[in-house]
Design an enzyme around this catalytic site. Structure first.
Site, mmCIF file in Angstrom:
data_model
loop_
_atom_site.group_PDB
_atom_site.id
_atom_site.type_symbol
_atom_site.label_atom_id
_atom_site.label_comp_id
_atom_site.label_asym_id
_atom_site.label_seq_id
_atom_site.Cartn_x
_atom_site.Cartn_y
_atom_site.Cartn_z
ATOM 1 C CG ASP A 67 38.925 51.264 48.689
ATOM 2 O OD1 ASP A 67 38.204 51.933 48.859
ATOM 3 O OD2 ASP A 67 38.599 49.843 47.905
ATOM 4 C CG ASN A 136 42.394 45.431 37.203
ATOM 5 O OD1 ASN A 136 41.248 45.601 38.567
ATOM 6 N ND2 ASN A 136 43.726 46.249 37.735
ATOM 7 C CG HIS A 138 40.982 46.157 41.197
ATOM 8 N ND1 HIS A 138 41.072 47.321 40.396
ATOM 9 C CD2 HIS A 138 39.542 46.441 41.485
ATOM 10 C CE1 HIS A 138 40.456 48.687 40.947
ATOM 11 N NE2 HIS A 138 38.756 47.820 40.779
ATOM 12 C CD GLU A 143 44.326 47.478 41.370
ATOM 13 O OE1 GLU A 143 44.042 47.480 40.993
ATOM 14 O OE2 GLU A 143 44.110 49.434 40.922
HETATM 15 P P1 PGA Z 1 33.033 50.436 39.934
HETATM 16 O O1 PGA Z 1 34.667 49.881 40.575
HETATM 17 O O2 PGA Z 1 31.894 50.118 40.327
HETATM 18 O O3 PGA Z 1 33.448 52.082 39.913
HETATM 19 O O4 PGA Z 1 33.130 50.027 38.524
HETATM 20 C C1 PGA Z 1 34.004 48.467 40.479
HETATM 21 C C2 PGA Z 1 35.812 48.666 41.797
HETATM 22 O O5 PGA Z 1 36.837 48.705 40.892
HETATM 23 O O6 PGA Z 1 35.588 47.724 42.199
#
Ligand code: PGA
Length: 241
Positions: A67, A136, A138, A143
């Protein structure tokens, strides 16, 4: 599904780097799906060290990033292009023509998404897709919602994600509200998937993602259907399992 629980973040980072190095060694022209965020930073640090010792070679490796924030140019310090350059690509012998990251500054996001999918399709399925997970649930910027998308698309960041990612920006207002993200298609079609999670903030998402039920309300739960999934957690992320 294979689950491995490591003592802490350092051990998780070494294990993830060894997993990735194994893929690169066994298939030097692997097509990789790569994540950004806090979790994979230690993996990238270890993989760069392995490269510097001459243990792995990126010459024929192809990468697709999951992304990119919409609206950030590749030089923006919080863009995922910049993250990948500074944490991996500037330190290894990857061919710049083999790096694919959605263009956050595109004037035509729909065409950019289609183009990203067309380019991925040319390479067949991704050999190893590495993923983090949001608190959450995702994956990428897919999302939680009533539906999930198969193809690359522009997604709205959820309020929880904006909150979580604001730690990388000086001001919460600066966090882009939209991103271009791969959909669930290339993730589920990848030959192998490696999911990484570290810290107590991920424990609940990990518990719910692997409780035997699938829901678009927790996108990572779809990974339960993947035929070759490895999950590496540190102890804190595994506390509710
Ligand atoms: P993080 O993010 O590694 O910064 O916790 C993971 C994600 O949001 O997929």
């Amino acid at each position: 599904m294979d689950f491995y629980i490591t003592k802490d973040y350092e051990e998780l980072s070494v294990a993830a780097a060894n997993f990735l190095a194994g893929q690169i060694t066994l298939k030097p022209n692997s097509v990789l799906g790569l994540p950004t965020g806090g979790t994979p930073l230690g993996m990238y640090k270890n993989i760069v060290a392995m490269y510097q010792k001459g243990h792995i070679d990126f010459e024929k490796i192809v990468t697709f990033n999951l992304d990119e924030y919409l609206g950030l140019n590749p030089q923006h310090p919080q863009s995922y292009s910049y993250y990948m350059a500074t944490n991996l690509f500037d330190h290894v012998n990857i061919d710049r023509n083999n790096i694919f990251i959605p263009d956050g500054k595109t004037q035509n996001p729909i065409e950019t998404c289609k183009d990203f999918d067309r380019t991925m399709a040319k390479f067949g399925s991704i050999d190893l897709m590495i993923l983090g997970i949001g608190a959450n649930g995702h994956i990428g910027f897919n999302e939680p919602g009533e539906t999930l998308q198969v193809n690359t698309h522009v997604g709205d960041l959820s309020p929880e994600t904006i909150d979580a990612n604001s730690r990388f920006f000086t001001d919460k207002e600066e966090v882009p509200q939209k991103a271009i993200t791969m959909g669930l298609g290339p993730i589920m079609k990848a030959k192998r998937v490696l999911l990484l999670a570290s810290g107590s903030s991920k424990a609940s998402a990990i518990k719910d993602a692997f409780n035997g039920k699938i829901t678009t309300g927790l996108p990572a739960s779809l990974l339960q259907l993947h035929c070759n999934l490895t999950v590496i957690l540190d102890q804190e992320a595994a506390t509710l399992l």
